[in-house]
Design a protein around this motif. Structure first.
Motif, PDB file in Angstrom:
ATOM      1  N   GLU A 115     -10.210   3.865  -0.474  1.00 43.82           N
ATOM      2  CA  GLU A 115     -11.745   4.339   0.035  1.00 43.82           C
ATOM      3  C   GLU A 115     -12.114   2.553  -0.248  1.00 43.82           C
ATOM      4  O   GLU A 115     -13.129   2.255   0.438  1.00 43.82           O
ATOM      5  CB  GLU A 115     -11.981   4.618  -1.092  1.00 43.82           C
ATOM      6  CG  GLU A 115     -12.912   6.012  -0.793  1.00 43.82           C
ATOM      7  CD  GLU A 115     -13.237   7.051  -1.890  1.00 43.82           C
ATOM      8  OE1 GLU A 115     -14.386   6.866  -3.209  1.00 43.82           O
ATOM      9  OE2 GLU A 115     -12.274   8.401  -1.796  1.00 43.82           O
ATOM     10  N   PHE A 116     -11.762   1.526  -1.027  1.00 42.04           N
ATOM     11  CA  PHE A 116     -13.037   0.694  -1.103  1.00 42.04           C
ATOM     12  C   PHE A 116     -12.923   0.105  -0.423  1.00 42.04           C
ATOM     13  O   PHE A 116     -13.463  -0.991   0.321  1.00 42.04           O
ATOM     14  CB  PHE A 116     -12.812  -0.017  -2.397  1.00 42.04           C
ATOM     15  CG  PHE A 116     -12.877  -1.589  -2.461  1.00 42.04           C
ATOM     16  CD1 PHE A 116     -14.155  -2.024  -3.946  1.00 42.04           C
ATOM     17  CD2 PHE A 116     -11.872  -2.818  -2.881  1.00 42.04           C
ATOM     18  CE1 PHE A 116     -14.200  -2.913  -3.746  1.00 42.04           C
ATOM     19  CE2 PHE A 116     -12.775  -3.939  -2.951  1.00 42.04           C
ATOM     20  CZ  PHE A 116     -14.105  -4.176  -3.519  1.00 42.04           C
ATOM     21  N   THR A 117     -11.308  -0.434   0.793  1.00 43.88           N
ATOM     22  CA  THR A 117     -10.834  -2.292   1.565  1.00 43.88           C
ATOM     23  C   THR A 117     -12.084  -1.245   2.460  1.00 43.88           C
ATOM     24  O   THR A 117     -12.301  -2.050   2.294  1.00 43.88           O
ATOM     25  CB  THR A 117     -10.208  -1.841   1.944  1.00 43.88           C
ATOM     26  OG1 THR A 117      -9.231  -0.456   1.762  1.00 43.88           O
ATOM     27  CG2 THR A 117      -9.335  -2.998   1.229  1.00 43.88           C
ATOM     28  N   ILE A 129      -6.363  -2.695  -6.701  1.00 48.26           N
ATOM     29  CA  ILE A 129      -5.434  -1.971  -6.353  1.00 48.26           C
ATOM     30  C   ILE A 129      -6.286  -0.668  -7.538  1.00 48.26           C
ATOM     31  O   ILE A 129      -6.332   0.889  -7.153  1.00 48.26           O
ATOM     32  CB  ILE A 129      -4.906  -2.759  -7.963  1.00 48.26           C
ATOM     33  CG1 ILE A 129      -3.808  -3.261  -6.901  1.00 48.26           C
ATOM     34  CG2 ILE A 129      -4.406  -2.031  -8.856  1.00 48.26           C
ATOM     35  CD1 ILE A 129      -3.132  -4.562  -8.000  1.00 48.26           C
ATOM     36  N   GLU A 130      -7.771  -0.739  -8.439  1.00 48.91           N
ATOM     37  CA  GLU A 130      -8.849   0.164  -9.006  1.00 48.91           C
ATOM     38  C   GLU A 130      -9.399   1.046  -7.648  1.00 48.91           C
ATOM     39  O   GLU A 130      -8.905   2.461  -8.139  1.00 48.91           O
ATOM     40  CB  GLU A 130      -9.543  -0.296  -9.124  1.00 48.91           C
ATOM     41  CG  GLU A 130     -10.452   0.750 -10.266  1.00 48.91           C
ATOM     42  CD  GLU A 130      -9.942   0.494 -11.732  1.00 48.91           C
ATOM     43  OE1 GLU A 130     -10.813   0.508 -12.250  1.00 48.91           O
ATOM     44  OE2 GLU A 130      -9.083   0.143 -11.419  1.00 48.91           O
ATOM     45  N   PHE A 155       0.966  -1.154  -0.244  1.00 46.63           N
ATOM     46  CA  PHE A 155       0.265   0.122   0.094  1.00 46.63           C
ATOM     47  C   PHE A 155       0.672   1.616   0.242  1.00 46.63           C
ATOM     48  O   PHE A 155       1.789   1.224   0.517  1.00 46.63           O
ATOM     49  CB  PHE A 155      -0.965  -0.022   1.164  1.00 46.63           C
ATOM     50  CG  PHE A 155      -2.213   1.415   1.702  1.00 46.63           C
ATOM     51  CD1 PHE A 155      -3.067   1.443   0.381  1.00 46.63           C
ATOM     52  CD2 PHE A 155      -1.139   1.723   1.941  1.00 46.63           C
ATOM     53  CE1 PHE A 155      -4.159   1.893   0.575  1.00 46.63           C
ATOM     54  CE2 PHE A 155      -2.499   2.970   2.460  1.00 46.63           C
ATOM     55  CZ  PHE A 155      -3.503   3.002   1.679  1.00 46.63           C
ATOM     56  N   ASN A 156       0.612   1.929  -0.934  1.00 52.67           N
ATOM     57  CA  ASN A 156       1.735   3.669  -1.331  1.00 52.67           C
ATOM     58  C   ASN A 156       0.682   3.972  -0.127  1.00 52.67           C
ATOM     59  O   ASN A 156      -0.601   5.109  -0.172  1.00 52.67           O
ATOM     60  CB  ASN A 156       1.428   3.952  -2.639  1.00 52.67           C
ATOM     61  CG  ASN A 156       2.176   4.609  -2.806  1.00 52.67           C
ATOM     62  OD1 ASN A 156       2.231   5.916  -2.155  1.00 52.67           O
ATOM     63  ND2 ASN A 156       2.836   5.041  -4.023  1.00 52.67           N
ATOM     64  N   VAL A 157       1.196   4.961   0.714  1.00 54.01           N
ATOM     65  CA  VAL A 157       0.335   5.213   1.807  1.00 54.01           C
ATOM     66  C   VAL A 157       0.333   6.935   1.666  1.00 54.01           C
ATOM     67  O   VAL A 157      -0.708   8.012   2.086  1.00 54.01           O
ATOM     68  CB  VAL A 157       1.736   5.874   3.282  1.00 54.01           C
ATOM     69  CG1 VAL A 157       1.379   6.819   4.339  1.00 54.01           C
ATOM     70  CG2 VAL A 157       1.830   4.288   3.577  1.00 54.01           C
ATOM     71  N   LYS A 158       0.853   7.668   0.695  1.00 57.00           N
ATOM     72  CA  LYS A 158       1.254   8.688  -0.183  1.00 57.00           C
ATOM     73  C   LYS A 158      -0.124   8.653  -1.237  1.00 57.00           C
ATOM     74  O   LYS A 158      -1.243  10.014  -1.123  1.00 57.00           O
ATOM     75  CB  LYS A 158       1.756   9.301  -0.523  1.00 57.00           C
ATOM     76  CG  LYS A 158       3.509   9.381   0.109  1.00 57.00           C
ATOM     77  CD  LYS A 158       4.531   9.966  -0.428  1.00 57.00           C
ATOM     78  CE  LYS A 158       5.964   9.779   0.969  1.00 57.00           C
ATOM     79  NZ  LYS A 158       7.328  10.059   0.044  1.00 57.00           N
ATOM     80  N   THR A 159      -0.376   7.791  -2.176  1.00 53.23           N
ATOM     81  CA  THR A 159      -1.260   7.943  -2.807  1.00 53.23           C
ATOM     82  C   THR A 159      -2.545   7.261  -2.418  1.00 53.23           C
ATOM     83  O   THR A 159      -3.580   7.623  -3.193  1.00 53.23           O
ATOM     84  CB  THR A 159      -0.978   6.938  -4.310  1.00 53.23           C
ATOM     85  OG1 THR A 159      -1.108   6.190  -3.927  1.00 53.23           O
ATOM     86  CG2 THR A 159       0.711   8.224  -4.763  1.00 53.23           C
ATOM     87  N   LEU A 208     -10.151   3.171  10.884  1.00 53.99           N
ATOM     88  CA  LEU A 208      -9.605   4.360  10.910  1.00 53.99           C
ATOM     89  C   LEU A 208      -8.755   5.030  11.785  1.00 53.99           C
ATOM     90  O   LEU A 208      -7.556   5.086  11.590  1.00 53.99           O
ATOM     91  CB  LEU A 208     -10.731   4.939  10.187  1.00 53.99           C
ATOM     92  CG  LEU A 208     -11.293   4.217   9.130  1.00 53.99           C
ATOM     93  CD1 LEU A 208     -12.556   5.252   8.957  1.00 53.99           C
ATOM     94  CD2 LEU A 208     -10.975   4.638   8.287  1.00 53.99           C
ATOM     95  N   GLU A 209      -8.917   4.785  12.711  1.00 51.75           N
ATOM     96  CA  GLU A 209      -8.338   5.738  13.994  1.00 51.75           C
ATOM     97  C   GLU A 209      -7.109   4.688  14.290  1.00 51.75           C
ATOM     98  O   GLU A 209      -5.696   5.666  14.305  1.00 51.75           O
ATOM     99  CB  GLU A 209      -9.367   5.147  15.808  1.00 51.75           C
ATOM    100  CG  GLU A 209     -10.308   6.069  15.737  1.00 51.75           C
ATOM    101  CD  GLU A 209     -10.585   6.162  16.406  1.00 51.75           C
ATOM    102  OE1 GLU A 209     -10.798   5.905  17.967  1.00 51.75           O
ATOM    103  OE2 GLU A 209     -12.562   7.232  17.003  1.00 51.75           O
ATOM    104  N   LYS A 210      -7.023   3.664  14.393  1.00 54.61           N
ATOM    105  CA  LYS A 210      -5.999   2.585  14.837  1.00 54.61           C
ATOM    106  C   LYS A 210      -5.480   2.373  13.883  1.00 54.61           C
ATOM    107  O   LYS A 210      -3.687   2.584  13.677  1.00 54.61           O
ATOM    108  CB  LYS A 210      -6.338   1.326  15.006  1.00 54.61           C
ATOM    109  CG  LYS A 210      -7.062   0.948  16.861  1.00 54.61           C
ATOM    110  CD  LYS A 210      -6.230   1.214  17.602  1.00 54.61           C
ATOM    111  CE  LYS A 210      -7.106   1.121  18.598  1.00 54.61           C
ATOM    112  NZ  LYS A 210      -6.085   2.146  19.791  1.00 54.61           N
TER     113      LYS A 210
END
Lengths: 381, 122
Positions: free
Chosen positions: A54-56, A49-50, A23-27, A69-71
């Protein structure tokens, strides 16, 4: 600063059963997802990948989403700020939550997040999420919890049953006692010797029955935690003497002698005198039951500023070491050919140990088969 | 001779108690529960009450409360019937005017007579 980068051996990653995503943290995009996602969540690597994070997030169980989300963002923020090189074996977060399978049902996931690489400034670049389906484990834990709760309930209703049954048994047994008493105490016609002796036998059995009922009730109350100690400042020496006096009659019939050893200084402690005396009497009764007639039993009180020890020492049949754990169990009677005649409910020591525990103490056992046993009540002051 | 009210729901027990206390020359009335006891109490005005703590309909503690025994009937002697396992109830009964207690399962009719006679002499 060194930049951590190592190409992933993808052909191996494809083989692992758990989900692995890069996972790319910046994008907030996934740059790699292994095939295991099919099996675990029913999606294709392309879906992630698409769709990116947001999808996950859209397939995390709504009740778990806020926590995830918080953790997750906290762990990423922390790792980004740390700028510390971390190895892959040290996850920056480990979370357990539910994700929705493509077919609609939820799957429990255990997800580890591991730093994969950093940019030239040491900022976080990629992380790996390694996720495994733990639904089976969660389900078996749930079943185990349910089973434990069920057992606790069953046990409680059994204790309540024992308590009610004992109460019910006591009333008729008490009535029998009154009428035997009327006959034996001369409220009817004078008794012939045989009649008296038969009635005395009935009286003895009735007493035993009442003892058993009382023991069962005491234990049921203990198990239901209905028994509260009533501690008062007590002269333990006096208590020990009272217990000895209560047992004199029984010892006399068995031609056993009691040696009482008391310290010169008085021992005072906050105890429930009535219950503690029951415990001492119980130990004395056992000592008498498991000793041959004519033997000596020693009752000894010792104390220091911090503790009190009351020990009952007999020269009876003794106990095998293997049997020690059984001693304090409910309804346990140690098999012993010499003592088959001993009567009792098998509740005395269970009760005694519980009472001593409620006082913050314990009962210690020392024994040599064939030579005798010593039971010591150890109480803190 | 004293007027004694026995309040005990178990028929076999109150009959045995009645028998031995009558032999002692006392006058006896029996109530099978707390409610009955309150009714009998009004016109009988006993010197001594033998009171079971656990009874259906109304238990002994409630009888003592309703009578306000400690305040309104200081002359009345009260002996409660109980078992070893309700020490708290015994304490409450003593606060409400009871003077002695009898452990039913561990007392013979003779024991009862002794406790009654000693209590009456107090």
């Amino acid at each position: 600063m060194d930049v951590f980068y190592k190409p992933m051996p993808r052909h191996l990653v494809e083989l692992v059963p758990g989900m692995v995503t890069l996972f790319n943290v910046k994008t907030s995009k996934y740059t790699y997802v292994n095939k295991a996602i099919y099996k675990v969540l029913g999606y294709k690597p392309h879906d992630l990948i698409e769709g990116g994070s947001e999808f996950t997030h859209s397939i995390v169980h709504p009740d778990d989403l806020q926590f995830v989300l918080e953790k997750d963002s906290e762990a990423l923020r922390q790792a980004d700020r740390d700028k510390i090189y971390r190895t892959g074996s040290d996850p920056i977060s480990s979370l357990e939550f539910r994700m929705r399978h493509k077919k609609g049902h939820y799957v429990w996931m255990h997800t580890d997040c591991i730093v994969y690489d950093r940019d030239e400034e040491g900022r976080l670049d990629h992380v790996l999420y390694i996720a495994n389906d733990i639904s089976e484990r969660i389900e078996s834990e749930r079943k185990l919890r349910q089973r434990t709760e069920d057992l606790v309930d069953i046990n409680k209703s059994k204790d309540e049953f024992v308590a009610i049954a004992s109460h019910q048994l006591r009333t008729p047994a008490t009535a029998v006692k009154q009428y035997l008493g009327l006959l034996l105490e001369g409220y009817a016609e004078p008794l012939l010797p045989d009649q008296r002796s038969f009635l005395e036998k009935a009286f003895e059995s009735n007493e035993r029955q009442l003892h058993i009922v009382d023991d069962m009730l005491r234990v049921a109350q203990l198990d239901l935690e209905k028994m509260n100690l009533r501690p008062v400042r007590t002269d333990i020496g006096g208590l020990v003497k009272d217990a000895a006096a209560a047992l004199q009659g029984r010892l006399k019939t068995r031609r056993q002698t009691l040696k009482l050893s008391l310290p010169k200084t008085s021992a005072q402690a906050k105890v429930d005198p009535e219950r503690l005396q029951m415990v001492i009497e119980n130990l004395l009764e056992n000592a008498s039951n498991y000793s041959a007639s004519g033997k000596e039993i020693e009752l000894k009180l010792r104390h220091t500023a911090k503790k009190i020890e009351i020990s009952v020492c007999d020269a009876g049949v003794g106990i095998n070491r293997d049997d020690y754990p059984k001693l304090f169990q409910k309804f346990s009677r140690i098999a012993n050919t010499r003592t088959n005649s001993v009567s009792g409910t098998g509740l005395g020591l269970y009760f005694s140990a519980k009472i001593v525990e409620l006082h913050g103490g314990r009962i210690k056992v020392e024994s040599a088969p064939g030579k005798g046993s010593t039971f010591t009540i150890m109480l803190p002051i | 001779m004293a007027k004694i009210l026995i309040v005990e729901d178990e028929k076999a027990l109150n009959e045995a108690y009645k028998l031995v206390l009558k032999r002692e020359g006392h006058d006896i009335r029996v109530a099978m529960n707390g409610q009955e006891a309150l009714k009998v109490f009004e016109d009988y005005k006993p010197d001594l009450m033998l009171l079971d703590l656990r009874m259906p309909k109304m238990g002994g503690l409630e009888v003592l409360e309703q009578l306000d025994a400690a305040k309104k009937h200081p002359q009345l002697k009260i002996i409660v019937f109980t078992n070893y396992d309700n020490q708290e109830e015994i304490d409450k009964a003593f606060k409400q005017g009871a003077t002695s207690y009898i452990l039913k399962a561990w007392s013979s009719p003779g024991d009862l007579v002794r406790v009654v006679n000693t209590t009456l002499k107090k």
